[in-house]
Design an enzyme around this catalytic site. Structure first.
Site, PDB file in Angstrom:
ATOM      1  N   SER A 260      55.613  71.991  89.730  1.00 58.51           N
ATOM      2  CA  SER A 260      57.031  72.098  89.409  1.00 58.51           C
ATOM      3  C   SER A 260      57.260  72.585  87.995  1.00 58.51           C
ATOM      4  CB  SER A 260      57.729  70.760  89.642  1.00 58.51           C
ATOM      5  OG  SER A 260      57.758  70.039  88.429  1.00 58.51           O
ATOM      6  N   LYS A 261      58.434  73.115  87.811  1.00 63.34           N
ATOM      7  CA  LYS A 261      58.797  73.772  86.556  1.00 63.34           C
ATOM      8  C   LYS A 261      58.705  72.813  85.368  1.00 63.34           C
ATOM      9  CE  LYS A 261      61.856  77.302  84.989  1.00 63.34           C
ATOM     10  NZ  LYS A 261      63.069  78.007  84.992  1.00 63.34           N
ATOM     11  N   ARG A 262      58.940  71.543  85.640  1.00 58.49           N
ATOM     12  CA  ARG A 262      58.933  70.577  84.539  1.00 58.49           C
ATOM     13  C   ARG A 262      57.555  70.464  83.881  1.00 58.49           C
ATOM     14  NH1 ARG A 262      60.174  65.984  87.271  1.00 58.49           N
ATOM     15  NH2 ARG A 262      60.836  67.255  89.020  1.00 58.49           N
TER      16      ARG A 262
END
Ligand code: GLU
Length: 492
Positions: A260-262
């Protein structure tokens, strides 16, 4: 197989996730393998997620990756255009089409109007959760007659349209990668097909579009697997043939969670920025979730097209391993010509302030030799400035092993020899550089390790690094003499 038509159908969220790129790659490979068509459709029915410039970005990332779009949304002369006989290919332009089929489902009794308010639905969900049940619509509005519904709509009441699922029926479909999948309708929800703003939901739009666009194979992420029975039922309700499904395992991080982007870089742009080559990224991604029959790991796009086999798609998630990606990419880095490497690395070099295009024009051979010297040790383009450090970083000797070399018995002899020979030379050509150490050997009487290690330490401040004769050529006479002067300060 005839007339294979596949599609990549991203939502324009602003960037292309590498998991999305892998889905696009598999679709593309499948299309090319079967002489079929690869379509790009934009799924933008969720207007809250719309991002300006996202479509351009998506297409740019696909094109950079070597994926050619045959039909649908593409770019021409910097403009987003749509090509093909099944357009429009952007869902927000197809609202009247969806409405027509929603009406058809209402008429045939496969769908119904629902007037339940958000408050009622929230309360229902809470109540079901407390009871430990899976939250699901309770079907209250199934009991509203068509007549009453029309009246309530005329009175301005908000409504959605829901799918009316049959009671207790097994819904089955074939997944080419996973076999037969069966789910009972009692475990499914009466899916909203059209929202109160008149936009279709993804589920309605995807079925209508895939059918009208003649899609034969749906290759997409496994996150859509639970929705597929609803889609299959919709095909049936609309009297359409169900396409073949192939669901792909997730692309996971090292904790086996969805990438995920996080957690950092996930977009194709990010990887491009780090200087991965499209060939490397696509080659590696193809192996996350699919494996060939033998152990081959390096594949060009053409080789992938030949070898790809949907039967060999994994059923469980594949870990995205940056080290492996680096390894695959380094293969393609080595395949670049020195001119290509120089051109592709120029943005990184200029950003680091090492040299400019004008510098290269003045002395192309110098920079070609520089690229040749560093090429083998590179995983990606962004490493080029650092790899050129031996030439551009301020010279000093701080490395312990190098200091040790300069304190060795042979160091003063080697350095004096170097100074003598260089003193007699003009500027050093590549040919001179190749012979220099032999001359120093003669002059100093030192050879082997005792010659090369102190020489390298004195000229670069390190004991390891690229080919010494290239370093000598690249540094040039004046710079070497300056460095030798400083190196003498470290003698025992
Ligand atoms: N728009 C969906 C997505 O963003 C496409 C799913 C599908 O391929 O059916 O992933």
């Amino acid at each position: 197989m005839d007339n294979v038509r596949v599609r990549f159908a991203p939502s324009p969220t602003g960037y292309l996730h590498i998991g999305g790129l892998r889905t696009a790659v598999y679709n593309y490979l499948y299309a090319r393998q079967h002489n079929g068509k690869f379509l790009l459709r934009i799924e933008d029915t969720d207007r809250t997620r719309f991002v300006e410039g996202a479509i351009e970005n998506l297409i740019r990332s696909l094109t950079w990756s070597g994926i050619e779009i045959d039909e649908g949304v593409m770019m021409e002369g910097g403009e987003v255009v749509e090509k093909g006989d099944c357009g429009p290919y952007i869902q927000s332009k197809r609202l009247d089409i969806y409405k027509k089929y929603v009406d058809q489902l209402l008429e045939s009794g496969h769908a119904y109007y629902c007037f339940c308010t958000k408050e009622r639905l929230d309360a229902l969900r809470e109540e079901q959760k407390i009871k430990g049940k899976v939250p699901r619509y309770d079907g209250l509005c199934r009991g509203v007659s068509m007549e009453e519904a029309k009246e309530r709509i005329a009175n301005g009441e908000d409504y959605v349209v829901r799918l009316k699922l049959p009671h207790d029926r097994d819904i089955s479909f074939e997944d080419e990668a996973r076999g037969t999948i069966t789910i009972n309708s009692n475990e499914m929800d009466d899916q909203v097909l059209m929202k109160s703003d008149g936009f279709p939901t993804y589920h309605m739009a995807v079925v209508v579009d895939d059918h009208l666009m003649g899609i034969t194979h749906i290759i997409r992420g496994e996150e859509w697997l639970p929705s597929t029975p609803k889609h299959v039922y919709l095909y049936e309700a609309l009297g359409w043939e169900v396409p073949t499904y192939i669901h792909l395992p997730g692309v996971l991080n090292s904790d086996h969670k969805k990438l995920s982007k996080r957690q950092g870089d996930v977009s194709v742009e990010d990887f491009r920025g780090h200087g991965y080559l499209p060939e490397g990224l696509v080659n590696y991604l193809a192996l996350v979730g699919w494996s060939p029959e033998d152990n081959q790991e390096i594949f060009t796009m053409d080789e992938l097209i030949k070898a790809f086999d949907t039967k060999r798609i994994a059923k469980t998630g594949g870990v995205f391993d940056v080290k492996k990606l680096d390894w695959v990419n380094s293969h393609y880095m080595k395949e670049l010509s020195t001119d290509e490497l120089l051109e592709m690395a120029m943005p990184y070099i200029e950003e680091a302030g090492l040299f400019t295009k004008e510098d290269v024009e003045k002395n192309p051979e110098h920079y070609r030799v520089l690229m040749e010297t560093i090429q083998d040790g590179l995983d990606r383009l962004e490493q080029v400035p650092e790899a050129c450090g031996f030439l551009y970083d301020e010279y000093d000797v701080t490395e312990e092993a190098a200091l040790e070399q300069l304190k060795s018995e042979s160091a003063p002899k080697v350095v004096t020899g170097l100074e003598e020979i260089l003193g007699e030379m003009d500027e050093i050509t590549l040919e001179d550089a190749g012979k220099l150490m032999k001359q120093v050997q003669k002059a100093s009487g030192v050879k082997g390790k005792n010659l090369y290690m102190p020489a390298r330490a004195a000229m670069t401040g390190n004991v390891h690094g690229p080919e010494l004769s290239n370093i000598i050529y690249l540094l040039g006479k004046e710079e070497i003499l300056k460095r030798l002067e400083k190196a003498k300060g470290y003698f025992a």
